[in-house]
Design a protein around this motif. Sequence first.
Motif, mmCIF file in Angstrom:
data_model
loop_
_atom_site.group_PDB
_atom_site.id
_atom_site.type_symbol
_atom_site.label_atom_id
_atom_site.label_comp_id
_atom_site.label_asym_id
_atom_site.label_seq_id
_atom_site.Cartn_x
_atom_site.Cartn_y
_atom_site.Cartn_z
ATOM 1 N N PRO A 214 59.177 37.837 19.110
ATOM 2 C CA PRO A 214 59.225 39.292 19.316
ATOM 3 C C PRO A 214 58.151 39.743 20.300
ATOM 4 C CG PRO A 214 59.394 38.771 16.980
ATOM 5 C CD PRO A 214 59.052 37.484 17.677
ATOM 6 N N ALA A 215 58.544 40.545 21.259
ATOM 7 C CA ALA A 215 57.589 41.084 22.232
ATOM 8 C C ALA A 215 56.746 42.152 21.546
ATOM 9 C CB ALA A 215 58.331 41.676 23.428
ATOM 10 N N ASN A 216 55.438 41.973 21.602
ATOM 11 C CA ASN A 216 54.509 42.935 21.002
ATOM 12 C C ASN A 216 53.745 43.594 22.133
ATOM 13 O OD1 ASN A 216 52.896 44.379 19.247
ATOM 14 N ND2 ASN A 216 51.477 42.692 18.907
ATOM 15 N N TRP A 217 54.316 44.662 22.680
ATOM 16 C CA TRP A 217 53.765 45.262 23.882
ATOM 17 C C TRP A 217 52.678 46.261 23.538
ATOM 18 C CZ3 TRP A 217 59.512 46.271 24.521
ATOM 19 C CH2 TRP A 217 60.138 45.138 25.036
ATOM 20 N N ASP A 218 51.621 46.217 24.282
ATOM 21 C CA ASP A 218 50.626 47.279 24.277
ATOM 22 C C ASP A 218 50.081 47.365 25.702
ATOM 23 O OD1 ASP A 218 48.699 45.265 24.604
ATOM 24 O OD2 ASP A 218 48.308 45.161 22.461
ATOM 25 N N TYR A 219 49.043 48.188 25.877
ATOM 26 C CA TYR A 219 48.562 48.412 27.232
ATOM 27 C C TYR A 219 47.922 47.184 27.856
ATOM 28 C CZ TYR A 219 43.759 48.683 25.470
ATOM 29 O OH TYR A 219 42.554 48.400 24.899
ATOM 30 N N GLN A 220 47.659 46.139 27.042
ATOM 31 C CA GLN A 220 47.077 44.917 27.585
ATOM 32 C C GLN A 220 48.142 43.878 27.934
ATOM 33 O OE1 GLN A 220 44.385 43.939 24.392
ATOM 34 N NE2 GLN A 220 42.701 45.036 25.335
ATOM 35 N N GLU A 221 49.396 44.124 27.548
ATOM 36 C CA GLU A 221 50.455 43.184 27.874
ATOM 37 C C GLU A 221 50.849 43.341 29.336
ATOM 38 O OE1 GLU A 221 52.118 40.874 26.163
ATOM 39 O OE2 GLU A 221 51.167 41.087 24.217
ATOM 40 N N ASN A 222 51.575 42.334 29.852
ATOM 41 C CA ASN A 222 51.932 42.374 31.263
ATOM 42 C C ASN A 222 53.275 43.039 31.512
ATOM 43 O OD1 ASN A 222 54.026 40.420 30.826
ATOM 44 N ND2 ASN A 222 52.453 38.848 30.789
ATOM 45 N N LEU A 223 53.991 43.478 30.476
ATOM 46 C CA LEU A 223 55.245 44.181 30.684
ATOM 47 C C LEU A 223 54.967 45.672 30.796
ATOM 48 C CD1 LEU A 223 58.355 43.802 30.848
ATOM 49 C CD2 LEU A 223 58.405 44.521 28.473
ATOM 50 N N ASN A 224 55.433 46.261 31.866
ATOM 51 C CA ASN A 224 55.255 47.686 32.091
ATOM 52 C C ASN A 224 56.603 48.386 32.031
ATOM 53 O OD1 ASN A 224 52.399 47.364 32.793
ATOM 54 N ND2 ASN A 224 53.167 46.403 34.654
ATOM 55 N N TRP A 225 56.553 49.678 31.876
ATOM 56 C CA TRP A 225 57.788 50.453 31.918
ATOM 57 C C TRP A 225 57.505 51.855 32.441
ATOM 58 C CZ3 TRP A 225 55.563 49.161 27.208
ATOM 59 C CH2 TRP A 225 55.048 50.211 26.461
ATOM 60 N N THR A 226 58.530 52.440 32.997
ATOM 61 C CA THR A 226 58.470 53.834 33.422
ATOM 62 C C THR A 226 59.606 54.577 32.734
ATOM 63 O OG1 THR A 226 59.847 53.367 35.368
ATOM 64 C CG2 THR A 226 57.448 53.288 35.657
ATOM 65 N N ALA A 227 59.366 55.842 32.440
ATOM 66 C CA ALA A 227 60.364 56.685 31.769
ATOM 67 C C ALA A 227 60.749 57.823 32.702
ATOM 68 C CB ALA A 227 59.810 57.217 30.454
ATOM 69 N N HIS A 228 62.044 58.106 32.766
ATOM 70 C CA HIS A 228 62.543 59.163 33.631
ATOM 71 C C HIS A 228 63.525 60.032 32.842
ATOM 72 C CE1 HIS A 228 60.958 56.800 37.027
ATOM 73 N NE2 HIS A 228 61.499 55.760 36.422
#
Length: 355
Positions: free
Chosen positions: A101-115
Motif C-alpha cells: 500500500p502506498a503511504n503518501w505524505d509530504y516526504q514521499e516522492n509521489l506528487n499530485w495536483t488538484a484541479h
Amino acid sequence: MKNDLTCGVVRDLLPSYVEGLTSPESNTAVERHLSECPDCAQLRTALAGAPEPAAPEDAKEVDYLKKVKRRGWRRVAAAVAVTALLFAVGVAAKLFVIGEPANWDYQENLNWTAHTNVPGQLDLHFYSEWSDIAYSHWMVENKNGIVRVSARQILPSFLHDASDHWEHISLDGVREVWVADQLIWQGGVEISPQIDRIYQAQTLYVGNAPAVGQVLSAGRFDWIGDYTIELQTSTQPYRLTLNFSAPHTPGGIRLSETGLYQDMAAVLAIIGNLDEIECAFRDENGQPWSRVLTVEELNRDLPRIVADYNERFSHGKPCPLYDNVKDYAGSCADLEQLYDAMWWAGEGGIYAEIE
C-alpha cells in the motif's frame, strides 16, 4: 601333547571353528595344528575375513534399495528446485505486481495536483519524480460522501512502467476527498499537505510541549533555521516564543514576512489556549528583534482580512468570518482559507513589515 589332527581334519573343522561352534578341546587341538601349519593358518585367516555370500534374493533386494535411494534423491532435488522457483516467482510478483500500500505524505516522492476547472468535478494528476517506483491497482471508494483514493507501490516493469495517473472524481454528494491518509479537498476547498499536517497536529494546551513541537514541525518555521521553544504558561496571556539561533535582519529572512505571519496565524488557531506567538531573532550585530502576533490583534483584523480575500477570489468559495480565530480550527477547510487569506493580508500591508 602331540598334535594328532591332520590337515584334512583341521580344514573340515575350520568353518565351525571360525564361527565359534567347536568345543574347547577341539579348539585347543585346532589352534595347536594352526601354530605348526602355515597353510591351514592362512586358510583360517581367509575364512575369518571373507564376507558371507549374499543369496540371490538378498542381492536383488539391495539393488532395489539402491534404486529407491537414487530415486528419492532425485525427488528431493526436484522439490528443492520447484520450491526455489516458486519463491522467486512469489518475490517477483510481490515486487512487480502486488506491491505494498502506498503511504503518501509530504516526504514521499509521489506528487499530485488538484484541479476544479470542470464544474462539479475534481481532477487529480498523480506523478512521481523518480523512475524507480511505479504505482498500480488504483482504487476510488466513496463511503457516505467521503472519497478515498489509494494505490499500491511497485517496481517499474513492462506491466507498469510509470506512476503518471489521472483520476476524475465527481463531486456530487461528496464532502471530502482523501489520498491515502491525507485530506486534499473538503467542502469545496482544496487542502494543501501543509495545512492537513497542521490540522492533524492540533492540541488544546500550549503547555503540552511535545504536542506544540508537532504543530511547529508541521509548519514552515524550520525553513528559517534552527530554533528553541520557550513557553510562558504561568499567567495569561499564554505565549509561545520561537528563538532562532541564526542571525537574520528584519526583512532579510529567507521565508517572507507574509509567509511567517501565515504560519503564526495557523499556530494561534490550532493551539487551543495560546494567546500570543513570537518569533525572536538577532541580527548580525547581536541586536534582538522579533515579530509578534496575538489572538486579540488577529481577531480585530479578521473582518478586513476576510473581506479582502473574498473580494480577490469572488469566484471561489467565500472564506467564513468568525469572531475568534480559534473557530477556524473547526475544519481543515476553514483553516486552509484563513491561511490563504493571511498571505494576502501580508501582501496588502496589514502585517508585513519589510524594513
